[in-house]
Design a protein around this motif. Structure first.
Motif, short mmCIF file in Angstrom:
data_model
loop_
_atom_site.label_atom_id
_atom_site.label_comp_id
_atom_site.label_asym_id
_atom_site.label_seq_id
_atom_site.Cartn_x
_atom_site.Cartn_y
_atom_site.Cartn_z
N GLU A 21 17.04 24.91 -2.72
CA GLU A 21 15.72 24.85 -2.10
C GLU A 21 14.57 24.79 -3.10
O GLU A 21 13.59 24.08 -2.89
CB GLU A 21 15.54 26.07 -1.19
N PHE A 22 14.71 25.53 -4.22
CA PHE A 22 13.57 25.63 -5.12
C PHE A 22 13.75 24.83 -6.41
O PHE A 22 12.98 24.98 -7.34
CB PHE A 22 13.32 27.11 -5.46
N GLU A 23 14.76 23.97 -6.48
CA GLU A 23 14.99 23.17 -7.67
C GLU A 23 14.87 21.68 -7.35
O GLU A 23 15.44 21.21 -6.36
CB GLU A 23 16.37 23.47 -8.25
N VAL A 24 14.13 20.98 -8.18
CA VAL A 24 13.86 19.56 -7.98
C VAL A 24 14.56 18.79 -9.10
O VAL A 24 14.24 18.95 -10.27
CB VAL A 24 12.34 19.29 -8.01
N GLU A 25 15.52 17.94 -8.73
CA GLU A 25 16.38 17.30 -9.74
C GLU A 25 16.39 15.79 -9.66
O GLU A 25 17.17 15.14 -10.35
CB GLU A 25 17.81 17.84 -9.59
N SER A 26 15.54 15.20 -8.82
CA SER A 26 15.43 13.74 -8.77
C SER A 26 13.97 13.37 -8.59
O SER A 26 13.17 14.16 -8.05
CB SER A 26 16.27 13.17 -7.62
N ARG A 27 13.63 12.16 -9.00
CA ARG A 27 12.24 11.72 -8.87
C ARG A 27 11.86 11.59 -7.40
O ARG A 27 10.73 11.89 -7.00
CB ARG A 27 12.05 10.40 -9.61
N ALA A 28 12.80 11.15 -6.57
CA ALA A 28 12.51 11.01 -5.14
C ALA A 28 12.16 12.36 -4.52
O ALA A 28 11.21 12.48 -3.73
CB ALA A 28 13.70 10.38 -4.43
N GLU A 29 12.92 13.39 -4.87
CA GLU A 29 12.64 14.73 -4.35
C GLU A 29 11.30 15.22 -4.87
O GLU A 29 10.53 15.86 -4.13
CB GLU A 29 13.77 15.67 -4.78
N PHE A 30 11.01 14.93 -6.15
CA PHE A 30 9.73 15.31 -6.74
C PHE A 30 8.57 14.69 -5.97
O PHE A 30 7.57 15.35 -5.68
CB PHE A 30 9.71 14.87 -8.21
N GLU A 31 8.70 13.42 -5.61
CA GLU A 31 7.61 12.71 -4.93
C GLU A 31 7.34 13.30 -3.55
O GLU A 31 6.20 13.30 -3.08
CB GLU A 31 7.94 11.22 -4.82
#
Length: 393
Positions: A13-23
């Motif tokens: 839930e609290f970890e962002v590991e791809s650019r798509a998720e970041f966006e």
């Protein structure tokens, strides 16, 4: 190699590991409290204007400039640099594959492949006693592997249910083609075909045999036998180049199913899980595991293997390292620190008579505060008997 921008969002839930998720988070104008792992934010730099960065943790991310870094820090973010000068990722989002570890072998042989280059770096920076900067980089790497391992296992158990994984331990020096090697491969083949997850220490010998058997989970026994016969002319792992070349040749002749290329669960089915360590980096990489969680810390790696293998552990013939694992596993079973335990199957009656661990183990497990556990011990030369013991737990 180590992060895929097309990979679907992870379940953390609290970890962002791809650019798509970041966006997705950026569009909401808040990254507060999130950990952003290993993204190339210097490419098509995002606009952080008006974005809440309170407590945002950027780990191993590439940013567009020093000015951007300073602005993020001023606005409440925390940054750990990517440690670019190291040959290993300090923020792996996924477990390794055989292709990752063997990268470079075709061009430069064993000395030039990724796995060996990381090991050489490890030796040059203090081995098991690194300096502080190197220690931080290694700990970050291992934390990433821990995280990736958790996600892979969540995916596996989501498909296959809670039935326990089976650990297969044994001597790293067992030559390819030996009776013990073939027995371990046969047992793992049958277990994997029955839907059990095979877990090994990721080295050569018995460990390779077990991952090899799992690699052939959806192939025939005759095909597995042919694979062992092809490997047998390169039996000794210290003869690094022929040993590795033989493994790659078998993989080329018997490739995994195409659908397993991007499916973690399918990869685990076709090869199982291996958890090796660069502490023993002189051993060639086991190239038959479907997913590989390679650690710098041997202690974390060994504990992880035994913690996962609660559906039973097979101890094929081995010496000091294997005996150590026997009693590490016994401690977990005695105290039930990781829940109920599966069978302790000792393959090779003659070997385990010469190393009388059974005589020590039975009275110990009989006194467990959780009740007599000595019935879990099975010593046998029969793969059928081993299967029956493991099926019962």
């Amino acid at each position: 190699m180590y992060s895929d921008p097309q990979q679907p969002f992870d379940a953390t839930e609290f970890e962002v590991e791809s650019r798509a998720e970041f966006e997705v988070h950026l569009a909401k104008r808040s990254l507060a409290g999130l950990t952003v792992l290993g993204l190339r934010l210097d490419q098509d730099p995002p606009d952080f204007t008006g974005v809440d960065l309170t407590g945002t943790f950027f780990v191993g991310c590439e940013l567009a400039s020093d000015e951007v870094e300073l602005d993020l820090i001023r606005r409440g973010a925390h940054l750990i640099p990517p440690f670019d000068e190291r040959p290993f990722p300090t923020h792996p989002a996924h477990l390794y594959t055989p292709e990752d570890l063997s990268a470079g072998f075709t061009e430069s042989g064993f000395a030039g492949m990724f796995d060996t280059r990381v090991y050489q770096h490890y030796l040059e920076h203090g081995g098991a006693a690194p300096d502080l900067r190197e220690a931080i980089a290694q700990r970050l790497h291992d934390a990433g592997i821990d995280n990736a391992l958790g996600k892979a296992l969540t995916a596996w158990f989501g498909v296959h249910g809670p039935r326990g994984a089976v650990g297969i331990m044994g001597g790293h020096a067992e030559p390819r083609g030996s009776g013990a090697y073939r027995m371990a491969a046969d047992l793992a083949h049958r277990l994997a075909a029955a839907g059990r997850l095979i877990v090994t220490g990721g080295g050569p010998g018995v460990m390779e045999a077990a991952n090899l058997g799992a690699y052939f989970a959806t192939r025939t026994t005759a095909e597995l036998t042919r694979a062992v016969d092809l490997l047998a002319p390169a039996p000794a792992f210290m003869d690094h180049d022929p040993f590795t070349a033989a493994a790659l040749a078998v993989r080329a002749e018997f490739p995994p199913p195409a659908f397993a290329e991007r499916d973690v669960v399918a990869q685990l089915m076709h090869g199982g899980l291996a958890l090796p360590t660069w502490l023993y980096g002189h051993e060639p990489a086991n190239l038959f595991a479907g997913q590989i969680g390679k650690y710098f810390s041997n202690a974390v790696r060994e504990d992880s293997i035994l913690r996962l293998a609660r559906g039973g552990i097979v101890f094929a013939p081995g010496w000091a390292g294997t005996v150590q694992e026997v009693f590490q596993a016994a401690t977990k079973t005695f105290y039930a620190t990781d829940g109920p335990s599966g069978a302790f199957v000792f393959l090779g009656v003659e070997h385990w008579a010469a190393l009388p661990v059974e005589a020590l183990l039975r009275p110990l497990l009989a006194r467990s505060p959780h009740g007599d556990q000595s019935h879990l011990i099975v010593v046998t030369d029969s793969v059928d008997e081993a299967m029956a013991a493991l099926d019962a737990t």
